[in-house]
Design a protein around this motif. Structure first.
Motif, PDB file in Angstrom:
ATOM      1  N   HIS A  12       0.806  -1.226   0.000  1.00 63.45           N
ATOM      2  CA  HIS A  12       0.000   0.000   0.000  1.00 63.45           C
ATOM      3  C   HIS A  12       0.837   1.274   0.000  1.00 63.45           C
ATOM      4  CE1 HIS A  12      -3.733  -2.135   0.342  1.00 63.45           C
ATOM      5  NE2 HIS A  12      -3.310  -2.790   1.412  1.00 63.45           N
ATOM      6  N   GLY A  13       2.014   1.226  -0.612  1.00 64.18           N
ATOM      7  CA  GLY A  13       2.837   2.427  -0.687  1.00 64.18           C
ATOM      8  C   GLY A  13       3.260   2.933   0.684  1.00 64.18           C
ATOM      9  N   MET A  14       3.276   1.993   1.639  1.00 62.04           N
ATOM     10  CA  MET A  14       3.505   2.383   3.035  1.00 62.04           C
ATOM     11  C   MET A  14       4.991   2.443   3.361  1.00 62.04           C
ATOM     12  SD  MET A  14       1.626   0.709   6.253  1.00 62.04           S
ATOM     13  CE  MET A  14       2.381  -0.888   6.440  1.00 62.04           C
ATOM     14  N   LYS A  15       5.455   3.585   3.818  1.00 66.21           N
ATOM     15  CA  LYS A  15       6.847   3.721   4.214  1.00 66.21           C
ATOM     16  C   LYS A  15       7.042   5.054   4.922  1.00 66.21           C
ATOM     17  CE  LYS A  15      11.424   2.932   2.388  1.00 66.21           C
ATOM     18  NZ  LYS A  15      12.334   3.055   1.266  1.00 66.21           N
ATOM     19  N   PRO A  16       7.352   5.110   6.225  1.00 63.56           N
ATOM     20  CA  PRO A  16       7.403   3.982   7.165  1.00 63.56           C
ATOM     21  C   PRO A  16       6.008   3.510   7.546  1.00 63.56           C
ATOM     22  CG  PRO A  16       7.800   6.048   8.312  1.00 63.56           C
ATOM     23  CD  PRO A  16       7.642   6.397   6.855  1.00 63.56           C
ATOM     24  N   LYS A  17       5.906   2.649   8.509  1.00 63.86           N
ATOM     25  CA  LYS A  17       4.641   2.023   8.878  1.00 63.86           C
ATOM     26  C   LYS A  17       3.530   3.044   9.129  1.00 63.86           C
ATOM     27  CE  LYS A  17       3.233  -2.122  11.328  1.00 63.86           C
ATOM     28  NZ  LYS A  17       3.400  -3.006  12.467  1.00 63.86           N
ATOM     29  N   TYR A  18       2.410   2.839   8.414  1.00 64.65           N
ATOM     30  CA  TYR A  18       1.205   3.663   8.512  1.00 64.65           C
ATOM     31  C   TYR A  18       1.370   5.073   7.973  1.00 64.65           C
ATOM     32  CZ  TYR A  18      -0.139  -0.419  11.104  1.00 64.65           C
ATOM     33  OH  TYR A  18      -0.358  -1.704  11.455  1.00 64.65           O
ATOM     34  N   TYR A  19       2.432   5.316   7.219  1.00 62.61           N
ATOM     35  CA  TYR A  19       2.582   6.584   6.493  1.00 62.61           C
ATOM     36  C   TYR A  19       2.609   6.278   5.004  1.00 62.61           C
ATOM     37  CZ  TYR A  19       3.444   8.928  10.882  1.00 62.61           C
ATOM     38  OH  TYR A  19       3.289   9.434  12.140  1.00 62.61           O
ATOM     39  N   HIS A  20       1.736   6.937   4.245  1.00 65.87           N
ATOM     40  CA  HIS A  20       1.579   6.621   2.823  1.00 65.87           C
ATOM     41  C   HIS A  20       1.819   7.867   1.976  1.00 65.87           C
ATOM     42  CE1 HIS A  20      -0.448   2.752   3.848  1.00 65.87           C
ATOM     43  NE2 HIS A  20      -0.714   3.436   4.949  1.00 65.87           N
ATOM     44  N   SER A  21       2.931   7.886   1.257  1.00 69.73           N
ATOM     45  CA  SER A  21       3.182   9.034   0.388  1.00 69.73           C
ATOM     46  C   SER A  21       2.673   8.739  -1.016  1.00 69.73           C
ATOM     47  CB  SER A  21       4.675   9.363   0.365  1.00 69.73           C
ATOM     48  OG  SER A  21       5.398   8.230  -0.031  1.00 69.73           O
ATOM     49  N   GLU A  22       2.345   7.486  -1.303  1.00 67.46           N
ATOM     50  CA  GLU A  22       1.745   7.141  -2.594  1.00 67.46           C
ATOM     51  C   GLU A  22       0.839   5.930  -2.402  1.00 67.46           C
ATOM     52  OE1 GLU A  22       5.048   6.344  -5.155  1.00 67.46           O
ATOM     53  OE2 GLU A  22       6.058   5.195  -3.594  1.00 67.46           O
ATOM     54  N   VAL A  23       0.029   5.651  -3.464  1.00 71.20           N
ATOM     55  CA  VAL A  23      -0.952   4.569  -3.353  1.00 71.20           C
ATOM     56  C   VAL A  23      -0.385   3.309  -3.997  1.00 71.20           C
ATOM     57  CG1 VAL A  23      -3.277   3.810  -3.965  1.00 71.20           C
ATOM     58  CG2 VAL A  23      -2.858   6.204  -3.357  1.00 71.20           C
ATOM     59  N   GLY A  24      -0.269   2.245  -3.214  1.00 70.19           N
ATOM     60  CA  GLY A  24       0.205   0.976  -3.766  1.00 70.19           C
ATOM     61  C   GLY A  24      -0.919  -0.037  -3.786  1.00 70.19           C
ATOM     62  N   LEU A  25      -0.594  -1.277  -3.625  1.00 74.98           N
ATOM     63  CA  LEU A  25      -1.603  -2.329  -3.524  1.00 74.98           C
ATOM     64  C   LEU A  25      -1.136  -3.362  -2.509  1.00 74.98           C
ATOM     65  CD1 LEU A  25      -1.535  -4.699  -6.630  1.00 74.98           C
ATOM     66  CD2 LEU A  25       0.366  -3.294  -5.936  1.00 74.98           C
ATOM     67  N   ASN A  26      -2.024  -4.318  -2.221  1.00 76.07           N
ATOM     68  CA  ASN A  26      -1.629  -5.420  -1.345  1.00 76.07           C
ATOM     69  C   ASN A  26      -1.333  -6.620  -2.215  1.00 76.07           C
ATOM     70  OD1 ASN A  26      -1.710  -7.779   0.177  1.00 76.07           O
ATOM     71  ND2 ASN A  26      -3.918  -7.670   0.419  1.00 76.07           N
ATOM     72  N   SER A  27      -0.088  -7.019  -2.283  1.00 72.65           N
ATOM     73  CA  SER A  27       0.247  -8.213  -3.052  1.00 72.65           C
ATOM     74  C   SER A  27       1.361  -8.934  -2.329  1.00 72.65           C
ATOM     75  CB  SER A  27       0.662  -7.837  -4.469  1.00 72.65           C
ATOM     76  OG  SER A  27       0.825  -9.006  -5.240  1.00 72.65           O
ATOM     77  N   ARG A  28       1.017 -10.047  -1.694  1.00 73.80           N
ATOM     78  CA  ARG A  28       1.996 -10.746  -0.858  1.00 73.80           C
ATOM     79  C   ARG A  28       2.012 -12.229  -1.198  1.00 73.80           C
ATOM     80  NH1 ARG A  28      -0.271  -7.079   3.920  1.00 73.80           N
ATOM     81  NH2 ARG A  28      -2.064  -8.435   3.715  1.00 73.80           N
ATOM     82  N   LEU A  29       3.098 -12.872  -0.837  1.00 69.46           N
ATOM     83  CA  LEU A  29       3.264 -14.307  -1.103  1.00 69.46           C
ATOM     84  C   LEU A  29       2.946 -15.086   0.177  1.00 69.46           C
ATOM     85  CD1 LEU A  29       4.353 -16.434  -3.174  1.00 69.46           C
ATOM     86  CD2 LEU A  29       6.598 -16.021  -2.225  1.00 69.46           C
ATOM     87  N   ASP A  30       2.096 -16.088   0.056  1.00 72.68           N
ATOM     88  CA  ASP A  30       1.746 -16.942   1.203  1.00 72.68           C
ATOM     89  C   ASP A  30       2.908 -17.861   1.562  1.00 72.68           C
ATOM     90  OD1 ASP A  30      -0.723 -15.859   0.847  1.00 72.68           O
ATOM     91  OD2 ASP A  30      -1.708 -17.732   0.280  1.00 72.68           O
ATOM     92  N   ALA A  31       3.072 -18.098   2.857  1.00 72.50           N
ATOM     93  CA  ALA A  31       4.168 -18.966   3.315  1.00 72.50           C
ATOM     94  C   ALA A  31       3.980 -20.410   2.847  1.00 72.50           C
ATOM     95  CB  ALA A  31       4.280 -18.897   4.834  1.00 72.50           C
ATOM     96  N   ILE A  32       2.727 -20.884   2.762  1.00 78.00           N
ATOM     97  CA  ILE A  32       2.510 -22.263   2.292  1.00 78.00           C
ATOM     98  C   ILE A  32       3.014 -22.392   0.848  1.00 78.00           C
ATOM     99  CG2 ILE A  32       0.735 -23.934   1.577  1.00 78.00           C
ATOM    100  CD1 ILE A  32      -0.745 -23.376   4.136  1.00 78.00           C
ATOM    101  N   GLN A  33       2.722 -21.394   0.035  1.00 76.22           N
ATOM    102  CA  GLN A  33       3.197 -21.440  -1.360  1.00 76.22           C
ATOM    103  C   GLN A  33       4.732 -21.394  -1.401  1.00 76.22           C
ATOM    104  OE1 GLN A  33       1.135 -22.424  -3.281  1.00 76.22           O
ATOM    105  NE2 GLN A  33      -0.778 -21.799  -2.302  1.00 76.22           N
ATOM    106  N   ALA A  34       5.317 -20.549  -0.542  1.00 80.11           N
ATOM    107  CA  ALA A  34       6.786 -20.454  -0.516  1.00 80.11           C
ATOM    108  C   ALA A  34       7.394 -21.801  -0.148  1.00 80.11           C
ATOM    109  CB  ALA A  34       7.223 -19.366   0.466  1.00 80.11           C
TER     110      ALA A  34
END
Ligand SMILES: *Cc1c(COP(=O)(O)O)cnc(C)c1O
Length: 397
Positions: free
Chosen positions: A220-242
């Protein structure tokens, strides 16, 4: 030839061969309850980076996101032009359009089915606001990366390599795909050569800043935590898949070698029947079947697909006949992207990108997966040759 069944893929057989490694790996994640991110994901990222010859890799939710996120990271916005091949899976261009960008389609080389310096130049000549180039390593064969990097430098734009079909393949310099552009994009869709048991993807890069931007984008463009200077998305890799992918990665080279030896059997057997490779001119009366031109070392082909060409007039009949014999086939792809209904507003006409249009009519993928037996391989070649022999020789293939 007794009747056999030859599916395009046999994921059950693959699972059976590694079940004693996969099951405990999944159980380990269940015990740990590190469901997203965590040690398995980090280890996979490090292992993929090392395998591809890059310094960084960032897991994400799919191969599509693995293309979308780099485009967001380089700041593609409405009206920006991005060159990509017209003969590829839809995601390559779909990601450009989702950001409001304009895909500028390039034609392909008839031998490799990949973009070339000439076809990218032709596309660039139609651009006024070019921002990136996305070459694709189609069917598991590396694009001419030297040419792509040269063009990227000349036009001042980054190369984002869609390597979704080609993990492990080496280019003319012997380097693995995904290691030389600004970003390399990989899919772990279950049917890919390295497939998860659900959706997953990864992005490689050698550039620490490009990596940081990507990590922020995927959160979500978050950097640092809970500060957003731009709009990203949520795209993460599941540990089971890893965990699944880490087990399979250990077997990948061996599977790729088996695919290559299956391909060598096809090449040889079809050549004995009279087939020529894509690189050879066909003469009047030649056997109307073409096979892939194997790359010369140090370049390698991982044969995500083994794609043959026959005249467009008999391609669909061949597919039907093979289907009746229990042999799976697929058409990758029946329509080039510049001819898709959703892209009519881009203003392309039939004949604009002729090599791709012809490939869409003439190509057909036959089973190549590593679990094929010798009997299955012979059954496939026997049936293809029998069908093509029944068709009268035609000069135009
Ligand atoms: C599979 C594929 C993708 C998309 O991957 P998903 O994981 O299905 O989102 C993108 N580009 C190419 C060339 C592909 O083959």
């Amino acid at each position: 030839m007794s009747d056999l069944s030859v599916p395009m893929l046999d994921l059950k057989a693959q699972y059976a061969s590694i079940k004693d490694e996969i099951d405990p790996a999944i159980a380990g994640v269940l015990e740990s309850q590190w469901c997203i991110g965590g040690p398995e994901v980090q280890a996979l990222e490090e292992e993929i980076a090392a395998y591809c010859g890059t310094s960084h890799a960032a897991g994400c939710a799919s191969g599509t996101d693995a293309i979308l996120m780099p485009l967001m990271a380089i700041g593609i916005k409405p009206g920006d032009e991005v060159i990509c091949p017209t003969f590829t899976f839809f995601a390559t261009a779909g990601c450009i359009v989702r950001l409001g960008g304009v895909p500028v389609f390039a034609d392909i080389d008839p031998v490799t089915f990949n973009m070339t310096e000439e076809t990218v130049r032709a596309a660039a000549a139609r651009c006024t606001n070019l921002k990136a180039i996305i070459p694709v390593d189609l069917y598991g064969q590396a694009v001419d990366m030297d040419a792509m990097l040269k063009l990227g430098e000349e036009f001042g734009v980054p190369i984002i390599e869609d390597a979704a079909q080609a993990i492990g393949a080496r280019d003319a310099k012997g380097q693995r795909v995904g290691s030389r552009g600004l970003y390399g994009c990989f899919s772990f869709y279950p049917t890919k050569n390295l497939g998860a048991m659900g959706d997953a993807g990864i992005i490689t890069t050698k550039d620490p800043e490009a990596y940081d931007r990507l990590k922020a984008m995927g959160n979500h463009g978050m950097k640092p935590k809970y500060y957003h200077s731009e709009v990203g998305l949520n795209s993460r890799l599941d540990a089971i898949q890893a965990a699944v992918l880490r087990v399979k990665l250990k077997h990948l080279d061996q599977w790729s070698e088996k695919r290559a030896s299956n391909a060598a059997f096809y090449d040889r057997t079809f050549a004995e029947a009279g087939a020529k490779t894509n690189a050879t001119p066909l003469d009047e009366g030649d056997f109307p079947l073409r096979t892939p031109q194997p790359p010369t070392l140090p370049a390698t082909h991982i044969y995500h697909q083994y794609v043959i060409s026959v005249p467009g007039t008999i391609r669909d009949d061949l597919r039907t006949q093979l289907g009746k014999k229990g042999i799976g086939t697929e058409i990758y792809y029946p329509l080039s992207l510049h001819e898709q209904a959703c892209f009519t507003d881009l203003g392309y006409a039939k004949g604009d990108l002729p090599v791709s249009e012809l490939a869409a009519q003439q190509t057909i993928a036959i089973p190549i997966h590593p679990e094929l037996s010798d009997a299955q391989l012979e059954y496939v070649t026997g049936n293809v040759i029998k069908f093509v022999n029944q068709c009268s020789p035609i000069a135009q293939v």
